[in-house]
Design an enzyme around this catalytic site. Structure first.
Site, PDB file in Angstrom:
ATOM      1  CD1 TRP A 101      23.157 -49.187  12.566  1.00  0.00           C
ATOM      2  CD2 TRP A 101      24.525 -50.903  12.991  1.00  0.00           C
ATOM      3  NE1 TRP A 101      22.898 -50.177  11.658  1.00  0.00           N
ATOM      4  CE2 TRP A 101      23.711 -51.233  11.894  1.00  0.00           C
ATOM      5  CE3 TRP A 101      25.466 -51.832  13.455  1.00  0.00           C
ATOM      6  CZ2 TRP A 101      23.812 -52.465  11.240  1.00  0.00           C
ATOM      7  CZ3 TRP A 101      25.572 -53.065  12.800  1.00  0.00           C
ATOM      8  CH2 TRP A 101      24.754 -53.362  11.705  1.00  0.00           C
ATOM      9  CG  ASP A 171      28.682 -45.612  12.639  1.00  0.00           C
ATOM     10  OD1 ASP A 171      28.840 -45.423  11.416  1.00  0.00           O
ATOM     11  OD2 ASP A 171      28.168 -46.655  13.109  1.00  0.00           O
ATOM     12  CE  LYS A 195      24.668 -49.966   5.899  1.00  0.00           C
ATOM     13  NZ  LYS A 195      24.877 -49.715   7.306  1.00  0.00           N
TER      14      LYS A 195
HETATM   15  C1  LIG Z   1      25.361 -50.593   8.427  1.00  0.00           C
HETATM   16  C2  LIG Z   1      25.881 -49.865   9.598  1.00  0.00           C
HETATM   17  C3  LIG Z   1      26.889 -50.401  10.412  1.00  0.00           C
HETATM   18  C4  LIG Z   1      27.475 -51.785  10.204  1.00  0.00           C
HETATM   19  O1  LIG Z   1      28.224 -51.848   9.060  1.00  0.00           O
HETATM   20  P1  LIG Z   1      29.067 -53.169   8.690  1.00  0.00           P
HETATM   21  O2  LIG Z   1      29.913 -52.675   7.575  1.00  0.00           O
HETATM   22  O3  LIG Z   1      28.079 -54.204   8.284  1.00  0.00           O
HETATM   23  O4  LIG Z   1      29.842 -53.567   9.870  1.00  0.00           O
HETATM   24  C5  LIG Z   1      27.347 -49.636  11.462  1.00  0.00           C
HETATM   25  N1  LIG Z   1      26.850 -48.425  11.699  1.00  0.00           N
HETATM   26  C6  LIG Z   1      25.867 -47.881  10.944  1.00  0.00           C
HETATM   27  C7  LIG Z   1      25.356 -46.520  11.252  1.00  0.00           C
HETATM   28  C8  LIG Z   1      25.357 -48.587   9.865  1.00  0.00           C
HETATM   29  O5  LIG Z   1      24.386 -48.043   9.118  1.00  0.00           O
END
Ligand SMILES: *Cc1c(COP(=O)(O)O)cnc(C)c1O
Length: 360
Positions: A101, A171, A195
């Site tokens: 990511w 993030d 998540k």
């Molecule tokens: C799942 C995830 C993403 C991507 O998320 P989307 O909503 O599918 O774009 C980005 N960063 C992290 C840390 C993630 O766990």
């Protein structure tokens, strides 16, 4: 009806209580005679839902008044572009590369400016967080970017880079609400909610007010300006209304459990059950350097591909779902987000012990 123990990395398990409440309100939300899915996002009922959701998130994370909370769409991945479009005044950003990511944010950032990678753990398949003591923040960087919890590799930042007067952007898709956070250390925090908070389709952005301006990169679409959404309280256009409603219920659930201090305690307890077993097992082992272990995503292996596959298959038959590791890592991964009950982790470890005994 049978509920499994769902160890998926995302979309992931939600609190059963929240799902039951939503089911009860499906046909008639709070006397409106309709589902939240069917109502105007400009209605009184929905206004109350989004206002309360924001207030509860502010309470939980202790978000100061000079930060805005936005409920957006496009997932966490949209932020990989939206952040540079809005914050790259000098067209330079410093990133730390701690996994897939983080890498996606780097390559998207490169569409808009110069990306300096200050540190990386790619040399050892991202099984650790790089030492941050010696990193040199670039003088001309608009911000420093980290992926706070690395969902695929199971690492997390326990210390933040010293960024001085530079903005820190994080993030937190896979660990938001898992423990207390000092929001004031960040210029911007974002999280796709699927998540640890709610159904896919909502992304939460917590952004310091002074960063919300019209001074964005030329060509930035209206929908991708933070200002558009901040000025309209996340109601510029139709928001992901049902998703926000479920997020709101999860915020209330976390509050009821005692907030983020209580979540941290609960998550540490859950993770310890699994890590302690991994550390004592002769068959299974964790893949991450101990001090950088995530509380949310726990990758582990037997060292034998066939045995890993056998484990995943037998675990599934026993009601433990989605334990297969990410396709880039192999092995197994148990994601034990806030909503995974401690009973699920205990039962998984019992199952692993039996598997170990049978496969010596
Ligand atoms: C799942 C995830 C993403 C991507 O998320 P989307 O909503 O599918 O774009 C980005 N960063 C992290 C840390 C993630 O766990």
């Amino acid at each position: 009806m049978t509920r499994v123990f769902n160890f998926a990395a995302g979309p992931a398990v939600l609190p059963e209580e929240v799902l039951r409440e939503a089911a009860e309100e499906m046909l008639d939300y709070n006397g409106t005679g309709m589902s939240v899915m069917e109502m105007s996002h400009r209605s009184k009922a929905f206004e109350q839902i989004i206002t309360e959701a924001e207030k509860d998130l502010r309470d939980l994370m202790n978000i100061p008044d000079n930060y805005k909370v936005l409920f957006l769409q496009g997932g966490a991945s949209q932020q990989f572009a939206m952040i540079p479009m809005n914050l790259m005044k000098n067209k330079v950003a410093d990133h730390i590369n701690t996994g897939q990511w983080a890498k996606k944010a780097i390559s998207e950032g490169k569409l808009y400016g110069k990306i300096n990678v200050l540190a990386s753990s790619e040399d050892k398949t991202f099984t650790y967080i790089p030492d941050l003591k010696d990193i040199k923040i670039s003088d001309d960087a608009d911000y420093v970017y980290i992926c706070h919890n690395n969902t695929i590799y199971g690492t997390k930042f326990n210390e933040l880079p010293e960024t001085g007067d530079k903005l820190l952007v994080a993030d937190m898709s896979s660990d938001i609400l898992s423990e207390p956070v000092d929001v004031t250390k960040y210029g911007l925090i974002f999280a796709g909610v699927q998540k640890n908070i709610g159904p896919a389709g909502v992304v939460v952005v917590i952004i310091r007010e002074d960063l919300i301006t019209d001074n964005v990169l030329p060509g930035t679409p209206t929908m991708l300006k933070f200002k558009t959404h901040a000025d309209n309280k996340s109601l510029y256009n139709t928001p992901p209304a049902y998703g926000i409603y479920i997020c709101g219920k999860v915020f209330k659930w976390v509050k009821k459990l005692g907030g983020l201090e209580a979540m941290k305690k609960r998550n540490e307890e859950k993770a310890a059950i699994l890590y302690d077993y991994l550390d004592s097992s002769k068959l299974f082992k964790g893949t991450v350097v101990k001090k950088d272990r995530s509380l949310m995503n726990v990758p582990f292996v037997t060292g034998f591909e066939e045995l890993d596959a056998k484990f995943v298959k037998e675990a599934k038959a026993a009601g433990f779902e989605n334990l297969k590791g990410h396709r880039t890592v192999g092995g197994m991964r148990a994601s034990i987000y806030n909503a995974m009950p401690i009973e699920g982790v205990k039962a998984l470890v019992e199952f692993m012990k039996n598997f170990e005994a049978e496969n010596k």
